[in-house]
Design a protein around this motif. Structure first.
Motif, PDB file in Angstrom:
ATOM      1  N   LEU A 126      61.876  14.757 -19.649  1.00  0.00           N
ATOM      2  CA  LEU A 126      62.580  15.948 -19.016  1.00  0.00           C
ATOM      3  C   LEU A 126      62.213  15.865 -17.467  1.00  0.00           C
ATOM      4  O   LEU A 126      60.833  15.940 -17.131  1.00  0.00           O
ATOM      5  N   VAL A 127      63.127  15.681 -16.681  1.00  0.00           N
ATOM      6  CA  VAL A 127      62.512  15.137 -15.227  1.00  0.00           C
ATOM      7  C   VAL A 127      63.477  16.359 -14.188  1.00  0.00           C
ATOM      8  O   VAL A 127      64.751  16.453 -14.268  1.00  0.00           O
ATOM      9  N   GLY A 128      62.780  16.500 -13.202  1.00  0.00           N
ATOM     10  CA  GLY A 128      63.532  17.021 -12.017  1.00  0.00           C
ATOM     11  C   GLY A 128      64.150  15.966 -11.408  1.00  0.00           C
ATOM     12  O   GLY A 128      63.771  14.639 -11.197  1.00  0.00           O
ATOM     13  N   GLN A 129      65.271  16.405 -10.739  1.00  0.00           N
ATOM     14  CA  GLN A 129      66.232  15.289 -10.545  1.00  0.00           C
ATOM     15  C   GLN A 129      65.669  14.579  -9.297  1.00  0.00           C
ATOM     16  O   GLN A 129      66.176  13.326  -8.902  1.00  0.00           O
ATOM     17  N   GLU A 130      64.833  15.133  -8.448  1.00  0.00           N
ATOM     18  CA  GLU A 130      64.311  14.558  -7.261  1.00  0.00           C
ATOM     19  C   GLU A 130      63.427  13.416  -7.634  1.00  0.00           C
ATOM     20  O   GLU A 130      62.915  12.548  -6.634  1.00  0.00           O
ATOM     21  N   LEU A 131      62.997  13.329  -8.852  1.00  0.00           N
ATOM     22  CA  LEU A 131      62.043  12.195  -9.258  1.00  0.00           C
ATOM     23  C   LEU A 131      62.739  11.222  -9.920  1.00  0.00           C
ATOM     24  O   LEU A 131      61.972  10.167 -10.398  1.00  0.00           O
ATOM     25  N   LEU A 132      64.107  11.310 -10.313  1.00  0.00           N
ATOM     26  CA  LEU A 132      64.683  10.348 -10.963  1.00  0.00           C
ATOM     27  C   LEU A 132      64.563   8.853 -10.316  1.00  0.00           C
ATOM     28  O   LEU A 132      64.262   7.922 -11.158  1.00  0.00           O
ATOM     29  N   PRO A 133      64.719   8.598  -9.091  1.00  0.00           N
ATOM     30  CA  PRO A 133      64.260   7.405  -8.516  1.00  0.00           C
ATOM     31  C   PRO A 133      62.986   6.793  -8.972  1.00  0.00           C
ATOM     32  O   PRO A 133      62.996   5.310  -8.851  1.00  0.00           O
ATOM     33  N   ARG A 134      61.989   7.318  -9.193  1.00  0.00           N
ATOM     34  CA  ARG A 134      60.799   6.910  -9.580  1.00  0.00           C
ATOM     35  C   ARG A 134      60.953   6.512 -11.221  1.00  0.00           C
ATOM     36  O   ARG A 134      59.910   5.604 -11.590  1.00  0.00           O
ATOM     37  N   ILE A 135      61.517   7.217 -12.099  1.00  0.00           N
ATOM     38  CA  ILE A 135      61.749   7.055 -13.396  1.00  0.00           C
ATOM     39  C   ILE A 135      62.496   6.070 -14.076  1.00  0.00           C
ATOM     40  O   ILE A 135      62.456   5.330 -14.953  1.00  0.00           O
ATOM     41  N   THR A 136      63.715   6.078 -13.491  1.00  0.00           N
ATOM     42  CA  THR A 136      64.934   5.632 -14.029  1.00  0.00           C
ATOM     43  C   THR A 136      64.713   4.146 -14.268  1.00  0.00           C
ATOM     44  O   THR A 136      65.137   3.388 -15.259  1.00  0.00           O
ATOM     45  N   PRO A 137      63.759   3.422 -13.408  1.00  0.00           N
ATOM     46  CA  PRO A 137      63.652   1.818 -13.260  1.00  0.00           C
ATOM     47  C   PRO A 137      62.963   1.751 -14.633  1.00  0.00           C
ATOM     48  O   PRO A 137      63.108   0.426 -15.229  1.00  0.00           O
ATOM     49  N   LEU A 138      62.446   2.702 -15.330  1.00  0.00           N
ATOM     50  CA  LEU A 138      61.446   2.365 -16.420  1.00  0.00           C
ATOM     51  C   LEU A 138      62.428   2.523 -17.725  1.00  0.00           C
ATOM     52  O   LEU A 138      61.819   2.306 -18.835  1.00  0.00           O
ATOM     53  N   GLN A 139      63.605   3.051 -17.558  1.00  0.00           N
ATOM     54  CA  GLN A 139      64.423   3.507 -18.859  1.00  0.00           C
ATOM     55  C   GLN A 139      64.823   2.156 -19.180  1.00  0.00           C
ATOM     56  O   GLN A 139      65.307   1.167 -18.666  1.00  0.00           O
ATOM     57  N   LYS A 140      64.564   2.083 -20.701  1.00  0.00           N
ATOM     58  CA  LYS A 140      65.006   0.682 -21.382  1.00  0.00           C
ATOM     59  C   LYS A 140      64.068  -0.381 -21.162  1.00  0.00           C
ATOM     60  O   LYS A 140      63.802  -1.330 -22.088  1.00  0.00           O
TER      61      LYS A 140
END
Length: 557
Positions: A126-140
């Motif tokens: 569960l992520v604050g939208q401003e932090l998405l660029p840091r975590i989406t590269p790790l998805q999958k």
């Protein structure tokens, strides 16, 4: 033997022993929502979130986690966002689903997140939208499969009269990609959770503490261990359902998590929530909402009292101010007493004890003091080598046994073997802090056995920073220490030996700039000094303490 001399100075009205509820943290919200459905649970820059709404949204999120994302009892769920109503909803929603909250510092960068996700086997965040660029590269790419993104502006109603941080005014992003679910969409499904039979002995929270060798460690806390400090915190401050708490400490941190969120929910009190620290807004909110209690860190208190506009505000509602993490300078505590007639009550705790394990009595605190052991805590000062118990004003390691002490580190059997010791049939946690106690049983910090930097209350392990620096192509050797800092208490300084080919080609500021997108801001070196060589012991180890003592000697000179 157990410290007892402090009982002669125990605060009036505070019990020396507390019965820990045998219910879950989620039960606390259920009870308060049933008792006070229309009462404000969270006041967020002008928006009032009632207990009824908080519970309804926590249930909707829990239902979504279970039915759509497959979250099961005992699963670890990452909570990676700044202070916002969604943090409250997420925390209780994860617990309602029977899962475990892994609170994460929003300053952590992608590679730091990679470790936590893989170490915890985390599939949902569960992520604050401003932090998405840091975590989406790790998805999958890691175990992470599902992300729910929250926009803090969703909870801003009307036109607030307060200055809002940019991250709060930012509109909801809709172009987040197919693999990210929007917070509003998840809640709007209206799915209800299934009771999975969570008990007080199930894991509830897994906060990570940085490791001495650079590997962070998850601290296993059950509902029972957290409840011990929730109930204890409510009793120590003598707070009630009518209390109004200024919630500005980061909620991912154990002190904020317990005192600024869980204690108010346990009582049915109100949290006046700030996403970012701002001294002017804090003063406005204290006046407008008649804030009664405020848990903070010393840097906030120093900044707050330095506000030239402070006299404009009616702050008379404040009845309790205190904190921990970093010692409050005596002069600041005295000014607080002079201005408001309030004592600053400091406490001491760790991630391993889910916040406080010692506290200062509100009616008889001592400045720059850890205080006395909390109710039901057996605290002892021992010789670090022999474990022989020491007497008044003798310096030794603090070891603690109490209901808030964690079970151990997640998947770290070797670390657990070092972290605990048995005395008199009890299991004590070795804090690694050198302390002494005075004739009245009050504890005082002396030094740390562990090599750790305390920057504004954030703990930084030099080994982690050094590991990063060695990835820079110009660095031959690095040693990271804590240097004195007027504002932060300590700051991170790196002594670096450059490779021969890079001498004269790389500047200290180049190293600092290089770290910016690789490690959390509070861990980054603020100071870099190039040296020809590092001091070495006869066994070839870097003598970091020599460098640190040199830094602090310059201040004292």
């Amino acid at each position: 033997m157990t410290l007892t001399r402090h009982f002669a100075y125990w605060p009036k009205g505070v019990p020396t022993s507390i019965t820990v509820p045998k219910t879950t943290l989620y039960d606390n919200l259920l009870v308060s929502a049933r008792r006070y459905p229309d009462k404000t649970a969270i006041y967020y820059y002008g928006t009032a979130v009632t207990y009824d709404r908080l519970l309804a949204e926590a249930k909707a999120l829990a239902g979504y986690l279970q039915h759509e994302l497959g979250v099961k009892r005992g699963d670890r769920v990452l909570l990676y966002m700044q202070n916002a109503p969604q943090f409250f909803v997420s925390f209780f929603g994860i617990l309602a689903a029977g899962a475990v909250v892994v609170p994460m510092n929003p300053m952590n960068m992608t590679e730091e997140l990679r470790f936590y996700i893989e170490d915890g086997g985390i599939e949902t965040a569960l992520v604050g939208q401003e932090l998405l660029p840091r975590i989406t590269p790790l998805q999958k790419e890691t175990t992470l499969q599902h992300i729910v993104a929250a926009a803090y502006s969703d909870y801003i109603e009307g036109t607030p009269k307060y200055a809002l941080p940019d991250v709060v005014t930012a509109p909801r992003q809709t172009d987040v990609g197919d693999d990210v679910v929007l917070w509003a969409d998840a809640l709007n499904r209206g799915l209800q959770p299934v009771d999975v039979g969570t008990t007080c002995d199930d894991l509830a929270v897994l906060p990570y503490t940085s490791g001495t060798t650079g590997r962070p460690k998850g601290c296993m806390h059950t509902h029972r261990t957290v409840q011990a400090n929730v109930a204890g915190g409510a009793n120590a401050r003598m707070t009630t359902p009518e209390s109004v708490t200024l919630t500005v400490l980061p909620l991912f941190h154990v002190t904020g998590l317990v005192h600024c969120m869980n204690v108010p929910v346990y009582l049915g009190a109100t949290s006046v929530l700030m996403t970012r620290w701002d001294r002017e807004t804090a003063a406005q909110l204290i006046e407008d909402q008649r804030v009664t209690s405020w848990t903070n860190i010393s840097t906030m208190m120093i900044d707050f009292l330095a506000n030239p506009n402070l006299s404009k505000y009616d702050l008379s509602s404040l009845a309790s101010i205190g904190g921990g993490g970093a010692t409050l300078p005596a002069a600041v505590g005295e000014r607080l007493k002079q201005l408001f007639g309030l004592n600053y009550t400091e406490g001491y705790g760790l991630s391993e004890t889910i916040a406080q394990v010692t506290f200062n009595p509100p009616d008889r605190p001592k400045l720059q003091c850890m205080g006395m052991p909390c109710p039901d805590v057996d605290a002892r000062v021992v010789n670090p080598q022999t474990l022989e118990e020491l007497g008044p004003n003798e310096e030794g390691e603090l070891i603690v046994n109490g209901p808030q002490v964690f079970l151990g580190y997640w998947n770290r059997p070797e670390e657990n073997a070092k972290a605990f010791v048995e005395l008199d049939g009890k299991r004590f946690f070795r804090t690694g802090d050198l302390v002494r106690y005075d004739e009245e049983g009050y504890l005082f910090m002396v030094d740390r056995l562990k090599r750790m930097i305390n920057a504004s209350g954030f703990k930084v392990w030099p080994a982690e920073v050094e590991s990063l620096l060695y990835q820079h192509e110009a660095v031959q050797m690095a040693c990271v220490i804590g240097a004195p800092d007027e504002h932060r208490g300590e700051t991170v300084k790196a002594y670096i030996v450059l490779k021969a080919d890079y001498q004269g080609r790389v500047r200290p500021e180049d190293i600092i700039e290089w770290t910016k997108d690789k490690i959390a801001a509070y861990k980054r070196p603020r100071l870099v000094e190039f040296v020809d060589a590092l001091p070495m012991s006869g066994t070839g180890k870097v003598m970091w303490r020599t460098l640190q003592e040199k830094e602090w000697a310059q201040v004292k000179a």
